[in-house]
Design a protein around this motif. Structure first.
Motif, PDB file in Angstrom:
ATOM      1  N   ILE A  39       0.635 -68.741 -15.529  1.00 37.51           N
ATOM      2  CA  ILE A  39       1.978 -68.646 -14.928  1.00 37.51           C
ATOM      3  C   ILE A  39       3.000 -68.281 -16.002  1.00 37.51           C
ATOM      4  O   ILE A  39       3.861 -67.418 -15.796  1.00 37.51           O
ATOM      5  N   GLY A  40       2.913 -68.937 -17.154  1.00 35.69           N
ATOM      6  CA  GLY A  40       3.814 -68.612 -18.254  1.00 35.69           C
ATOM      7  C   GLY A  40       3.656 -67.177 -18.709  1.00 35.69           C
ATOM      8  O   GLY A  40       4.645 -66.507 -19.053  1.00 35.69           O
ATOM      9  N   SER A  41       2.434 -66.687 -18.695  1.00 36.21           N
ATOM     10  CA  SER A  41       2.184 -65.304 -19.090  1.00 36.21           C
ATOM     11  C   SER A  41       2.844 -64.333 -18.124  1.00 36.21           C
ATOM     12  O   SER A  41       3.469 -63.349 -18.536  1.00 36.21           O
ATOM     13  N   PHE A  42       2.717 -64.602 -16.824  1.00 33.86           N
ATOM     14  CA  PHE A  42       3.342 -63.725 -15.816  1.00 33.86           C
ATOM     15  C   PHE A  42       4.861 -63.759 -15.917  1.00 33.86           C
ATOM     16  O   PHE A  42       5.528 -62.736 -15.698  1.00 33.86           O
ATOM     17  N   LEU A  43       5.432 -64.926 -16.259  1.00 33.76           N
ATOM     18  CA  LEU A  43       6.885 -65.065 -16.295  1.00 33.76           C
ATOM     19  C   LEU A  43       7.521 -64.504 -17.567  1.00 33.76           C
ATOM     20  O   LEU A  43       8.620 -63.937 -17.518  1.00 33.76           O
ATOM     21  N   PHE A  44       6.848 -64.650 -18.692  1.00 29.49           N
ATOM     22  CA  PHE A  44       7.497 -64.349 -19.969  1.00 29.49           C
ATOM     23  C   PHE A  44       6.816 -63.276 -20.806  1.00 29.49           C
ATOM     24  O   PHE A  44       7.375 -62.848 -21.816  1.00 29.49           O
ATOM     25  N   GLU A  45       5.624 -62.838 -20.413  1.00 30.84           N
ATOM     26  CA  GLU A  45       4.890 -61.889 -21.245  1.00 30.84           C
ATOM     27  C   GLU A  45       4.338 -60.730 -20.424  1.00 30.84           C
ATOM     28  O   GLU A  45       4.432 -60.728 -19.189  1.00 30.84           O
ATOM     29  N   ASP A  46       3.774 -59.784 -21.102  1.00 30.92           N
ATOM     30  CA  ASP A  46       3.134 -58.649 -20.448  1.00 30.92           C
ATOM     31  C   ASP A  46       1.661 -58.991 -20.249  1.00 30.92           C
ATOM     32  O   ASP A  46       0.833 -58.795 -21.140  1.00 30.92           O
ATOM     33  N   VAL A  47       1.334 -59.518 -19.065  1.00 30.67           N
ATOM     34  CA  VAL A  47      -0.019 -59.996 -18.808  1.00 30.67           C
ATOM     35  C   VAL A  47      -1.036 -58.858 -18.769  1.00 30.67           C
ATOM     36  O   VAL A  47      -2.247 -59.093 -18.835  1.00 30.67           O
ATOM     37  N   SER A  48      -0.563 -57.629 -18.691  1.00 37.77           N
ATOM     38  CA  SER A  48      -1.481 -56.486 -18.622  1.00 37.77           C
ATOM     39  C   SER A  48      -2.302 -56.318 -19.901  1.00 37.77           C
ATOM     40  O   SER A  48      -3.308 -55.604 -19.898  1.00 37.77           O
ATOM     41  N   VAL A  49      -1.900 -56.984 -20.985  1.00 37.60           N
ATOM     42  CA  VAL A  49      -2.662 -56.844 -22.229  1.00 37.60           C
ATOM     43  C   VAL A  49      -4.061 -57.427 -22.094  1.00 37.60           C
ATOM     44  O   VAL A  49      -4.945 -57.138 -22.908  1.00 37.60           O
ATOM     45  N   ILE A  50      -4.283 -58.252 -21.040  1.00 35.38           N
ATOM     46  CA  ILE A  50      -5.603 -58.833 -20.821  1.00 35.38           C
ATOM     47  C   ILE A  50      -6.644 -57.741 -20.614  1.00 35.38           C
ATOM     48  O   ILE A  50      -7.808 -57.892 -21.008  1.00 35.38           O
ATOM     49  N   VAL A  51      -6.236 -56.624 -19.994  1.00 38.24           N
ATOM     50  CA  VAL A  51      -7.173 -55.542 -19.708  1.00 38.24           C
ATOM     51  C   VAL A  51      -7.029 -54.398 -20.707  1.00 38.24           C
ATOM     52  O   VAL A  51      -7.596 -53.324 -20.499  1.00 38.24           O
ATOM     53  N   SER A  52      -6.268 -54.626 -21.773  1.00 39.49           N
ATOM     54  CA  SER A  52      -6.094 -53.593 -22.783  1.00 39.49           C
ATOM     55  C   SER A  52      -7.216 -53.713 -23.821  1.00 39.49           C
ATOM     56  O   SER A  52      -7.276 -54.707 -24.549  1.00 39.49           O
ATOM     57  N   PRO A  53      -8.103 -52.716 -23.929  1.00 42.09           N
ATOM     58  CA  PRO A  53      -9.196 -52.792 -24.911  1.00 42.09           C
ATOM     59  C   PRO A  53      -8.684 -52.948 -26.338  1.00 42.09           C
ATOM     60  O   PRO A  53      -9.296 -53.664 -27.143  1.00 42.09           O
ATOM     61  N   ALA A  54      -7.550 -52.308 -26.651  1.00 43.49           N
ATOM     62  CA  ALA A  54      -7.024 -52.383 -28.012  1.00 43.49           C
ATOM     63  C   ALA A  54      -6.635 -53.809 -28.387  1.00 43.49           C
ATOM     64  O   ALA A  54      -6.733 -54.211 -29.553  1.00 43.49           O
TER      65      ALA A  54
END
Length: 305
Positions: A194-209
């Motif tokens: 929840i904190g990730s969705f509110l304050f961060e770019d959660v899309s990095v979870i699927v970023s290979p880099a």
């Protein structure tokens, strides 16, 4: 080899892993945001623990009623607070200092137990707290008596861990240890997500880099599997073969391992004042934890590091 000696060695290995993760987390959050890192860590750890329970301890999955879920959520909330404060604090302070300040949670437990559980406060708890407080001042205060913001965050982390440990003491006798651990680890992951969705770019979870960055990948694997899922199973399996006093002494070495790994892996150095502060925190922790306790079996507690 005696079971007690083997148990001590395994618990010492678990403690080393906990101490070493300070460096891993500090490096990993330079690439993956803190809430996102913690969300992946704990949700993956919950999956690993669930699979372990499903294949080797299926009875522990039975009877997971509403009260157990609520208790797990409360514990997960304080676990989330502890890890969040610690992880964000590592952005502003060193792994060595964070390890020793986090160790203060053991000192807070007797006072929180007095407040929440009505347990009698022992003389050794007061003495240990005084020694550790002086040590914290030597470790954290700069020459102009200012406090590092990261040290303050990690201090709040220690309080959160202390509350989590005390509440585990309240809830653990009511439920199966594995079930309670699974739910608190799961909810800790959910709160971080929840904190990730509110304050961060959660899309990095699927970023290979990001995901396959060496520090992130190894940090997630070691923290999720070894420092959370495996560590919990090991503690519950082997702590019964040794004594509470020896277990407490072993766990008190966690900040020492944090400082040693930070020295060799991250090149961190402490000055003489900070080293004295570290030794006083460790000494105060041992006084508070070991002094005046009888060497009798105690309920298992969930690891908080």
């Amino acid at each position: 080899m005696k079971k007690s000696f083997l148990a001590d060695l395994i618990l010492l290995g678990v403690t080393f892993v906990w101490g070493a993760t300070f460096v891993l987390v500090k490096e990993a959050i330079n690439t993956m945001p803190p809430f996102t890192f913690l969300a992946v860590r704990f949700l993956f750890a919950a999956l690993v623990l669930f699979l372990f329970m499903f294949f080797f301890a299926r009875d522990s999955l039975k009877g997971m009623d509403r009260r157990l879920w609520i208790s797990g959520a409360i514990l997960g909330l304080w676990l989330f607070a502890g890890y969040a404060f610690q992880t964000f604090g590592l952005e502003f302070t060193t792994s060595s200092k964070a390890g020793f300040i986090t160790g203060l949670s053991v000192v807070f437990v007797p006072f929180l137990s007095l407040w929440l559980l009505g347990q009698k406060l022992k003389r050794n708890a007061l003495l240990g707290s005084g020694v550790a407080t002086i040590g914290l001042a030597l470790l954290s205060l700069t020459r102009d008596l200012s406090v590092n913001f990261g040290d303050l965050l990690v201090f709040l982390c220690a309080i959160s861990y202390g509350l989590q440990i005390v509440l585990v003491g309240r809830y653990a006798p009511r439920y199966h240890a594995f079930s309670l651990a699974l739910l608190q680890i799961f909810f800790c992951g959910v709160f971080n997500l929840i904190g990730s969705f509110l304050f961060e770019d959660v899309s990095v979870i699927v970023s290979p880099a990001v995901l396959f960055d060496p520090w992130v990948l190894w940090g997630l694997l070691i923290c999720s599997v070894l420092a959370t899922a495996v560590a919990f199973v090991a503690q519950n399996q082997f702590q019964k073969f040794t004594t509470p006093t020896r277990t407490a002494l072993i766990f008190a070495t966690e900040p020492v391992f944090a400082a040693i790994t930070a020295y060799f892996w991250a090149g961190e150095r402490l000055d003489v004042q900070q080293i004295i502060g570290c030794l006083m925190i460790l000494g105060g922790t041992l006084i508070a934890e070991l002094g005046g306790h009888k060497d009798t079996p105690e309920p298992d507690v969930v690891p908080s590091t």
